[in-house]
Enzyme design. Structure first.
Site, PDB file in Angstrom:
ATOM      1  N   GLU A  41       0.847  -1.188   0.000  1.00  0.00           N
ATOM      2  CA  GLU A  41       0.000   0.000   0.000  1.00  0.00           C
ATOM      3  C   GLU A  41       0.883   1.239   0.000  1.00  0.00           C
ATOM      4  OE1 GLU A  41      -3.689   2.379   2.110  1.00  0.00           O
ATOM      5  OE2 GLU A  41      -2.675   0.849   3.288  1.00  0.00           O
ATOM      6  N   ASP A 116      -3.329  12.378  -2.233  1.00  0.00           N
ATOM      7  CA  ASP A 116      -3.606  13.821  -2.233  1.00  0.00           C
ATOM      8  C   ASP A 116      -3.811  14.289  -3.677  1.00  0.00           C
ATOM      9  OD1 ASP A 116      -2.869  14.210   0.691  1.00  0.00           O
ATOM     10  OD2 ASP A 116      -1.032  13.327  -0.110  1.00  0.00           O
ATOM     11  N   LYS A 120      -4.553  22.421  -7.270  1.00  0.00           N
ATOM     12  CA  LYS A 120      -4.082  23.664  -7.906  1.00  0.00           C
ATOM     13  C   LYS A 120      -3.085  23.347  -9.027  1.00  0.00           C
ATOM     14  CE  LYS A 120      -4.668  26.544  -3.854  1.00  0.00           C
ATOM     15  NZ  LYS A 120      -4.050  27.041  -2.648  1.00  0.00           N
ATOM     16  N   ASP A 152     -11.761  10.186  -4.155  1.00  0.00           N
ATOM     17  CA  ASP A 152     -13.067  10.867  -4.148  1.00  0.00           C
ATOM     18  C   ASP A 152     -13.063  12.003  -5.170  1.00  0.00           C
ATOM     19  OD1 ASP A 152     -11.180  12.359  -2.469  1.00  0.00           O
ATOM     20  OD2 ASP A 152     -12.863  13.753  -2.294  1.00  0.00           O
TER      21      ASP A 152
HETATM   22  C1  LIG Z   1      -5.051  11.710   1.967  1.00  0.00           C
HETATM   23  S1  LIG Z   1      -3.979  10.626   2.780  1.00  0.00           S
HETATM   24  C2  LIG Z   1      -4.800   9.044   2.603  1.00  0.00           C
HETATM   25  C3  LIG Z   1      -4.353   8.057   3.642  1.00  0.00           C
HETATM   26  C4  LIG Z   1      -4.931   6.648   3.508  1.00  0.00           C
HETATM   27  N1  LIG Z   1      -4.491   6.007   2.274  1.00  0.00           N
HETATM   28  C5  LIG Z   1      -6.439   6.654   3.579  1.00  0.00           C
HETATM   29  O1  LIG Z   1      -7.086   6.411   2.547  1.00  0.00           O
HETATM   30  O2  LIG Z   1      -6.964   6.880   4.665  1.00  0.00           O
HETATM   31  C6  LIG Z   1      -2.646  10.479   1.610  1.00  0.00           C
HETATM   32  C7  LIG Z   1      -1.409   9.845   2.223  1.00  0.00           C
HETATM   33  O3  LIG Z   1      -0.462   9.590   1.202  1.00  0.00           O
HETATM   34  C8  LIG Z   1       0.825   9.956   1.673  1.00  0.00           C
HETATM   35  N2  LIG Z   1       1.643  10.263   0.499  1.00  0.00           N
HETATM   36  C9  LIG Z   1       1.380  11.207  -0.445  1.00  0.00           C
HETATM   37  N3  LIG Z   1       2.341  11.206  -1.394  1.00  0.00           N
HETATM   38  C10 LIG Z   1       3.220  10.237  -1.037  1.00  0.00           C
HETATM   39  C11 LIG Z   1       4.423   9.767  -1.599  1.00  0.00           C
HETATM   40  N4  LIG Z   1       4.917  10.292  -2.743  1.00  0.00           N
HETATM   41  N5  LIG Z   1       5.077   8.778  -0.974  1.00  0.00           N
HETATM   42  C12 LIG Z   1       4.599   8.242   0.180  1.00  0.00           C
HETATM   43  N6  LIG Z   1       3.448   8.642   0.758  1.00  0.00           N
HETATM   44  C13 LIG Z   1       2.773   9.632   0.164  1.00  0.00           C
HETATM   45  C14 LIG Z   1       0.578  11.142   2.574  1.00  0.00           C
HETATM   46  O4  LIG Z   1       1.619  11.327   3.510  1.00  0.00           O
HETATM   47  C15 LIG Z   1      -0.731  10.741   3.253  1.00  0.00           C
HETATM   48  O5  LIG Z   1      -0.510  10.005   4.434  1.00  0.00           O
END
Ligand SMILES: C[S@@+](CC[C@H](N)C(=O)[O-])C[C@H]1O[C@@H](n2cnc3c(N)ncnc32)[C@H](O)[C@@H]1O
Length: 215
Positions: A41, A116, A120, A152
């Site tokens: 994951e 994420d 923007k 989403d």
């Molecule tokens: C919006 S959260 C979603 C967390 C989880 N997957 C959920 O659905 O509840 C996005 C997560 O992805 C991680 N993340 C974003 N870009 C990443 C990257 N390039 N490498 C590792 N983690 C990343 C962020 O730190 C964050 O914890």
């Protein structure tokens, strides 16, 4: 005194700075985890989804990649309480680590949940779901292995679907529509629960690594 299982010895080391520069790559996961299908994951956040999967499937092994240290610490604390041995969370950037840590054709499943969206335009380069990312994912999946993406965010789902359609080694399991609204998961991620509470709908993109793997 009982020796720590190898996974517990590895966790602190695989979370320190650019730890992967000190390792032989791709990593030999058999050093830390019992044999079994390998699932990954990316961006596991607090790790609840990864842990739930691991508890449901103790014969498989689960690697999580996250760059958010607080989420990593939360997952490790939960793992300790639950005595989990088939999960190995590593800290760092998924783009780099997915490429470096895993042998080609070694993954049964890859999950990317609620990445994420960086809506923007000036942040667009930070988005994870690019054609290049999907090409790395396709290379790491074993033949028949599956890639799950959940978001989403409609524009991000559209961007991901367009990028996926250009990766000829991945085939959608829901042809005819770029995504499905029905969750393919046995459990919800933390963000899925959050978006559901706000009445937002989800987009799930499920793709399979085509057979046979071109060399
Ligand atoms: C919006 S959260 C979603 C967390 C989880 N997957 C959920 O659905 O509840 C996005 C997560 O992805 C991680 N993340 C974003 N870009 C990443 C990257 N390039 N490498 C590792 N983690 C990343 C962020 O730190 C964050 O914890």
């Amino acid at each position: 005194m009982n020796a720590l299982p190898p996974v517990w010895e590895a966790i602190p080391r695989l979370a320190l700075g650019d730890w992967w520069k000190e390792e032989d790559l791709p990593l030999d996961w058999g050093r830390y985890l019992a044999p079994g299908p390998l699932e990954v994951e990316v961006g596991y956040g607090g790790g609840d989804f990864l842990l739930a999967l691991a508890e449901r499937d103790p014969a498989a092994r689960f690697v999580g990649i996250e760059r958010f240290g607080e989420g990593h610490r939360r997952l490790v604390a939960w793992m300790r309480r639950a005595g989990v041995r088939n999960v190995l969370p590593v800290l760092g950037d998924a783009y780099i680590l997915l490429n470096l840590l895993f042998a080609d054709a070694s993954l049964r499943t890859l999950y990317v949940n609620c990445p994420d969206p960086w809506p923007k335009a000036r942040h667009a380069r930070r988005r994870l779901l690019t054609e290049e990312f999907f090409r790395i994912a396709a290379r790491k999946l074993s033949p028949g292995g599956r890639l799950f993406v959940a978001t989403d965010d409609r524009p991000y789902a559209e961007q991901a679907a367009a990028a996926l359609s250009r990766v000829e080694t991945l085939a959608s399991t829901h042809p005819g529509s770029p995504w499905t609204g029905a969750s393919p998961y046995p459990v919800r991620t933390r963000y899925e629960r959050r978006w559901a509470a706000e009445g937002r709908s989800m987009h799930y993109l499920v793709h399979e690594r085509r057979l046979p793997c071109p060399t």
